[in-house]
Design a protein around this motif. Structure first.
Motif, short mmCIF file in Angstrom:
data_model
loop_
_atom_site.label_atom_id
_atom_site.label_comp_id
_atom_site.label_asym_id
_atom_site.label_seq_id
_atom_site.Cartn_x
_atom_site.Cartn_y
_atom_site.Cartn_z
N GLY A 19 13.52 97.15 -34.89
CA GLY A 19 13.52 98.07 -36.10
C GLY A 19 15.18 98.79 -35.81
N PHE A 20 15.24 99.89 -36.74
CA PHE A 20 16.68 100.48 -36.79
C PHE A 20 16.84 101.60 -35.84
N LEU A 85 9.01 95.59 -35.88
CA LEU A 85 8.58 96.93 -35.56
C LEU A 85 9.45 97.80 -36.49
N SER A 86 8.60 98.61 -37.28
CA SER A 86 9.21 99.62 -38.22
C SER A 86 10.09 99.01 -39.35
N MET A 87 11.62 98.99 -39.33
CA MET A 87 12.16 98.45 -40.28
C MET A 87 11.93 96.67 -40.28
N TYR A 90 9.22 96.02 -42.41
CA TYR A 90 9.49 95.99 -43.80
C TYR A 90 10.18 94.70 -44.09
N ARG A 124 18.70 109.28 -45.68
CA ARG A 124 19.58 108.20 -45.57
C ARG A 124 20.80 108.47 -46.00
N LEU A 182 17.08 100.28 -46.06
CA LEU A 182 16.24 100.99 -46.09
C LEU A 182 16.03 101.93 -47.33
N ARG A 185 14.74 100.03 -50.33
CA ARG A 185 13.46 98.77 -50.01
C ARG A 185 12.58 99.16 -50.93
N ILE A 209 7.62 109.14 -36.55
CA ILE A 209 8.04 108.45 -37.67
C ILE A 209 6.94 107.66 -38.61
N HIS A 235 7.49 106.17 -31.30
CA HIS A 235 7.86 105.04 -32.44
C HIS A 235 8.12 103.84 -31.75
C1 MLT Z 1 13.06 102.02 -37.64
O1 MLT Z 1 12.81 102.29 -36.54
O2 MLT Z 1 12.97 100.85 -38.04
C2 MLT Z 1 13.33 103.11 -38.55
O3 MLT Z 1 12.65 104.39 -38.10
C3 MLT Z 1 12.70 102.73 -40.15
C4 MLT Z 1 12.76 104.04 -41.02
O4 MLT Z 1 13.42 104.83 -40.75
O5 MLT Z 1 12.00 104.03 -42.19
#
Ligand code: MLT
Length: 257
Positions: A19-20, A85-87, A90, A124, A182, A185, A209, A235
């Motif tokens: 993730g990010f 995970l998370s990002m 995506y 963001r 992000l 997306r 989150i 998270h």
């Molecule tokens: C992440 O953990 O990748 C971020 O929290 C993703 C997000 O901020 O949407």
């Protein structure tokens, strides 16, 4: 692209997508804990030790996904179980839309399908400004409070330190690029009912989150999904509750191996 490969030569493979604003060390407890599976954990472009293009437009979920497919090609992996995970989740949606035959099963950890709201987009923009003025360390301080469960903050200073260090070493162009990706997306809710492979959806009980209630709803929209909620995880389930997550992963992988 910098990549950790556990048990070289073993097949099938699990591709871990961080993730990010993290890197492949997010998965350090998983990559050697899945006997019989070849675990592949890359740093996405702009993260960890991978190169970080300066142009923020070089970062999109689609671009990250194509980088991963190029990596699978290099490793001669025709198909993989992908775990994001998370990002990373995506990016996994993007892989499922673009390269479904390469995905044997999908694992969604601490993620969501919706795109950013207008308010989230403003967030963001503010984070981009913070990264550009204060650097990665400032981003770490801004993000840490929400990233980990209260129990982790209270009882696991080592995990808090590890996450702070991981974020602080992220290249600023990669942070800015990821925030751009992000922000832009696509919404993936329409993708959920089209997922035809077995799926595991993992939530953290204390994730602020991507809350567990949203993840349960996400799982309900995927035709063949199992839902697991991990206690005392925020998270970052892979670092906060590695033993519980590894057990859930081994159980799921047994069924799809
Ligand atoms: C992440 O953990 O990748 C971020 O929290 C993703 C997000 O901020 O949407």
């Amino acid at each position: 692209m910098a990549v950790t490969i556990g048990v070289p030569g073993a097949e099938p493979a699990v591709l871990f997508i961080h993730g990010f604003p993290l890197d492949r060390a997010l998965w350090r407890h998983q990559t050697s804990a899945l006997p019989g599976w070849r675990c592949v954990a890359p740093d996405l472009r702009g993260a960890g030790e991978s190169s970080a293009p300066a142009d923020r437009h070089a970062y999109t979920m689609a671009r990250y996904a194509e980088d991963l497919v190029a990596l699978l090609d290099d490793l001669r992996l025709r198909e993989t179980v992908a775990c994001g995970l998370s990002m990373g989740g995506y990016v996994l949606f993007e892989l499922l839309r673009r390269h479904a035959p390469r995905i044997r099963a999908a694992i969604f950890c601490n993620t969501k399908a919706e795109a950013d709201s207008d308010e989230a987009k403003r967030g963001r923009d503010a984070m981009i400004q913070l990264a550009e003025t204060g650097g990665a360390a400032a981003v770490a301080e801004a993000m840490l409070p929400k990233m980990l469960a209260p129990a982790t903050h209270a009882l696991r200073p080592d995990v808090v330190r590890e996450v702070r260090t991981m974020i602080a070493r992220a290249p600023v162009p990669g942070i800015v690029g990821a925030l751009h990706a992000l922000r832009e997306r696509p919404d993936s809710t329409a993708t959920l009912p089209t997922i035809r492979v077995p799926a595991l959806v993992v939530a953290g009980s204390d994730d602020q989150i991507t809350p567990a209630s949203g993840m349960r709803a996400l799982a309900a929209r995927i035709p063949a999904a199992r839902f697991v909620e991990i206690a005392d995880a925020g998270h970052l389930t892979p670092l906060e509750q590695p033993a519980r997550l590894n057990e859930a992963l081994r159980e799921f992988l047994k069924a799809v191996g």
